[in-house]
Scaffold this active site. Structure first.
Site, PDB file in Angstrom:
ATOM      1  N   TYR A   1      85.142  52.404  29.527  1.00 23.16           N
ATOM      2  CA  TYR A   1      83.941  52.340  28.699  1.00 23.16           C
ATOM      3  C   TYR A   1      83.414  53.716  28.310  1.00 23.16           C
ATOM      4  CZ  TYR A   1      83.825  47.507  30.349  1.00 23.16           C
ATOM      5  OH  TYR A   1      84.144  46.216  30.636  1.00 23.16           O
TER       6      TYR A   1
ATOM      7  N   HIS B   1      98.845  65.232  38.541  1.00 24.83           N
ATOM      8  CA  HIS B   1      98.170  64.912  39.808  1.00 24.83           C
ATOM      9  C   HIS B   1      98.481  63.470  40.205  1.00 24.83           C
ATOM     10  CE1 HIS B   1      95.150  66.198  42.738  1.00 24.83           C
ATOM     11  NE2 HIS B   1      94.572  65.005  42.644  1.00 24.83           N
TER      12      HIS B   1
ATOM     13  N   ARG C   1      94.344  70.201  47.976  1.00 27.45           N
ATOM     14  CA  ARG C   1      93.376  69.136  47.771  1.00 27.45           C
ATOM     15  C   ARG C   1      91.925  69.579  47.929  1.00 27.45           C
ATOM     16  NH1 ARG C   1      95.742  63.975  48.577  1.00 27.45           N
ATOM     17  NH2 ARG C   1      93.730  63.100  47.984  1.00 27.45           N
TER      18      ARG C   1
END
Length: 871
Positions: A131, A87, A41
């Protein structure tokens, strides 16, 4: 095991519950968790500089064909591919990571080409993923290049349904170029970004000379290069980080100072430090102005536009000094920030703090592995193709027979076996022959096959040479790096400054001349020279200072606020203060007790004061003690300070420091003892010594006798001496013969029991005035010219009437002019104990003095002369 924490079951076999000791289980479970966070991570790999989430985002976009030569794709699609295939974590975390990879103010070389609102340096967040659109940026393709050529290892994804690369080929040192930051369990990394071209140059230097030093690498890669620009103050932090993997950087904003009308200035902030939120910065500026912590600022404007997205315009009030304001801004706002470098990365899955050389070393090892694997892959493919071409050429040479064998065979398998047997071909070659089209039988095709085979053999030879020659392999790596530099290099944005990084309080204080007074009782204060308005000579002056009875001003200096005051104590220690550290007080105030400013021990008093702005190595201080020891030491050795003082001179247990004087080459030193003797010797008699030394004998004094003082006997001056019972005289210093140091000297006054022992001495001029004080606190003030000038052997005249129970204890000089004839070039900072003295009468606290320090300072001391007339 009643005293242990146990997780157990009475029927562990049947229920499947494992018996375990709680502490051991907690330790092992936490270690597994922490290693998962560290490896999977939070920390980047040293080879490609990417954390797993970054690597998976880039590979998912590459695998989906969202490359620079294709249209942008919805960010939500990429996020879905990443969390669905590789992931399995939160979509917002993945999207935020992708957004950062597209921000040119976060990444030195952005790896994602974003289309839409991807946030701003003002702290605005990006638009929702539905968007925005994104695709891989061109530099990211260099990280993914040759991925299909078996250059890296592949691992199964989380559900083992797909394969993902364990590391990317990374054709440039991305860990240094884009940096990285992350917090793992018990460790963190914070690697600054660097300029792509400089990083490649440093890598090439390591390829050419693996034994090069960090200093040599810094000639081509001098320091970090942040995407937001700014200025890195000092180079020590950079060197520490590059050599040890840890260092502290100080980053300042860039600015321009614009002079406006009426003498007003404006400061325009054009670049801010890396990772500083511009909106929060402007809010902080507003708070400081409202709280009146920055009274010099009149207004702050947001001057950002399309061409200058950062500009902050800070308008200053009239007469405000821009540099002082800037230093206050650096102190109180994020226009200057500290940046702690921790170059921590994974090496073979293990976190390690790496130096710059180690980072480049591991990157080069990775590139050697990538190039070796790629070369082996390309060699194998070339050999396979050459093998096929050789078979095709055999078939073309025997085309009629080949066609007859094929036509007469019942099946493909039979044809293949007969061709293999007849021409000694392999299965791959016979398969290629059987699949060959009839148009390949033309003569032109044969020439093409022969040319292709020749080219393949040259490549095969080249690939084999690369695998056999390490230097050639490094040359290949270097050439490919330089190609990337030519395509993507940009000019450096962050400026490097050799100036010290820390802001001293001095930087926040305007430089101006101050009058510093120190009284006999140990009170000190400062106030601006401008406080004393300029008067013509002979003026009445103004109220100078209100002192206790029998106290008087012993030292007066005119020095800059940025000058140093060196306080030498009777114990042989020196304490250092800046002039601005001395509390400012009004004209009438007595000042602050010096014991409140300096950590003086019980019984320790100040015996000498020196004011100076710098510490030149070729200028010296002469020390004198009660027992006649002297020492000459370069001023440069006192250019440091400690809270509890420094040792200025080593003293014997029963000895005290009595005088410290600045001395120049060729000057004469005069010492006087209580036995009435004086000795004069040239300063060259004493060689320069270290700070922590005792010195040499300057004057020999018998038991029970002490040295009263040490002065610099300049030409044209006189020696004034006074006895315990108030008898004194003055004698020209020219009357005293020059001796070698260490002698007892010659008599300077005839001693008698009626007059008592000699108690004080001063080197004076006729224009001086003397302050004489007794043990019972009686003080008189008299001019030097009123005291008889007598020869060395004379007994002296009564200067002060002293009661039978009283004794004269000391005297000091109240100087009329600080700058004597011929001394106009002396700097005000050069005043010391020789040239300063008592300015106030004990009774009416009036002061007489003239100070000539350019315009405003010319006659400041005249204003000390008498109390101002009532209007």
């Amino acid at each position: 095991m009643a005293d242990q924490d146990i997780i157990a079951s009475s029927d562990s076999g049947a229920s499947g519950i494992k018996l375990a000791e709680l502490g051991h289980e907690m330790r092992s479970s936490f270690l597994e968790y922490s290693m998962s966070v560290i490896v999977a991570r939070a920390l980047p790999d040293v080879r490609d500089g990417l954390k797993p989430v970054h690597r998976r985002i880039l590979y998912a976009m590459y695998d989906s064909g969202i490359t620079p030569n294709r249209p942008h794709s919805k960010s939500a699609r990429t996020v879905g591919d990443v969390i669905g295939k590789y992931h399995p974590h939160g979509d917002f975390a993945v999207y935020d990571t992708m957004v950062r990879m597209a921000q040119d103010f976060s990444m030195r070389v952005p790896l994602v080409d974003g289309h839409g609102n991807f946030g701003s340096i003002d702290g605005d967040s990006a638009a929702a993923m539905r968007y925005t659109e994104a695709r891989l940026a061109k530099p990211a393709m260099e990280l993914l290049r040759d991925l299909e050529k078996e250059t890296v290892d592949w691992n199964p994804n989380y559900d083992e349904s797909l394969q993902e690369p364990s590391v990317l080929p990374a054709r440039f040192p991305n860990l240094l170029v884009n940096g990285s930051n992350g917090i793992a369990v018990g460790m963190a990394t914070n690697i600054p970004p660097h300029n792509l071209g400089e990083t490649i140059d440093a890598t090439c230097m390591m390829l050419d000379n693996p034994d090069c030093t960090t200093e040599e690498l810094m000639t081509v890669m001098p320091g970090p290069d942040f995407p937001t620009g700014g200025v890195i103050m000092g180079k020590k932090g950079i060197l520490d980080a590059y050599e040890t993997g840890r260092g502290n950087l100080t980053i300042r904003s860039k600015h321009e100072i614009i002079e406006g009308k009426n003498g007003k200035h404006s400061i325009v902030i054009t670049e801010i430090p890396y990772q500083v939120n511009r909106t929060n910065l402007m809010q902080k500026l507003g708070e400081l102005i409202r709280d009146k912590k920055l009274p010099e600022i009149s207004n702050v404007h947001d001057g950002a536009d399309r061409n200058s997205p950062v500009d902050i315009i800070i308008e200053l009030k009239q007469n405000a000094i821009p540099q002082v304001v800037l230093n206050k801004l650096y102190k109180h706002t994020q226009l200057q920030v500290g940046w702690g470098v921790i170059m921590l990365a994974l090496v073979d899955g293990v976190p390690r703090t790496l130096s710059l050389k180690e980072m480049l070393h591991y990157y080069i090892l990775h590139q050697e592995d990538v190039v070796t694997r790629r070369t082996k892959y390309e060699l194998r493919k070339a050999e396979e193709r050459a093998h096929i071409l050789e078979g095709l050429l055999v078939a073309l040479d025997n085309i009629d027979e080949v066609i007859q064998i094929i036509r007469s065979s019942e099946t493909d398998k039979e044809a293949s076996a007969r061709l293999t047997e007849r021409f000694g071909l392999t299965d791959a070659q016979t398969q290629a022959i059987l699949e060959m089209r009839l148009r390949r039988l033309t003569g032109l095709e044969r020439h093409k096959l022969e040319a292709e085979l020749k080219e393949l053999k040259e490549k095969i030879d080249y690939f084999k040479r690369i695998l056999a020659d390490e230097n050639l392999m490094r040359q290949v790596i270097k050439e490919e790096l330089l190609e990337i530099k030519a395509k993507y290099n940009t000019p450096r944005r962050t400026q490097l400054s050799a100036a010290a990084k820390d802001i001293d309080v001095e930087d926040l204080i305007a430089e101006e001349d101050m009058v510093i007074t120190v009284t006999k009782a140990g009170y000190v204060k400062r106030l601006p020279v401008a406080t004393y308005r300029q008067q013509k000579r002979g003026g009445k002056g103004m109220q100078g200072v209100s002192l206790k009875d029998n106290d008087f001003v012993e030292h007066l200096f005119i020095a800059s606020t940025h000058s140093y005051m060196l306080f030498f104590s009777t114990r042989g220690k020196v304490y250092r203060l800046k002039v601005y550290e001395i509390p400012e007080a009004s004209r009438q105030a007595r000042g602050t007790a010096i014991v409140n400013l300096l950590p003086l021990e019980k019984g320790e008093t100040i015996s000498a004061i020196i004011a100076t702005k710098d510490f030149p190595e070729d200028e010296y201080l002469m020390f004198g003690t009660e027992q006649g020891m002297v020492k000459k030491t370069s001023m440069s050795l006192y250019d440091r300070s400690r809270r509890d003082g420094l040792i200025a001179i080593n003293l014997k247990e029963d000895d005290n420091l009595i005088a410290v004087r600045r001395v120049k080459q060729g000057e004469r030193v005069m010492m006087v003892s209580s036995a009435g003797k004086a000795i004069t010797w040239d300063e060259s008699e004493v060689r320069s010594m270290g700070r922590d030394t005792m010195g040499v004998r300057g004057m020999t004094v018998p038991a029970g006798v002490r040295v009263l003082g040490m002065e610099i006997a300049r030409p044209g001056t006189e020696l004034f001496v006074i006895t315990e019972k108030g008898y004194g005289k003055r004698t020209p210093v020219a009357d005293y013969p020059l001796h070698h140091r260490g002698g007892q000297g010659v008599f300077t006054i005839t001693m008698t029991a009626k007059k008592g022992q000699l108690t004080a001495m001063k080197v004076v001029e006729e224009s001086d005035e003397l302050m004489i004080i007794s043990e019972e606190g009686v003080v008189i003030r008299t001019s030097v010219e009123s005291i008889s000038q007598l020869g060395r052997s004379a007994q002296g005249v009564r200067v002060m009437n002293v009661a039978d129970s009283d004794k004269v204890c000391t005297c000091a000089i109240a100087t009329e002019d600080k700058k004597k004839d011929g001394d106009e070039d002396d700097d005000a900072d050069d005043f010391d104990g020789n040239e300063t003295a008592d300015l106030n009468d004990a009774d009416d606290t009036e002061v007489e003095a003239d100070v000539d320090v350019e315009d405003e300072v010319d006659e400041a001391e005249d204003e000390f002369d008498e109390t101002e007339d009532d209007e």
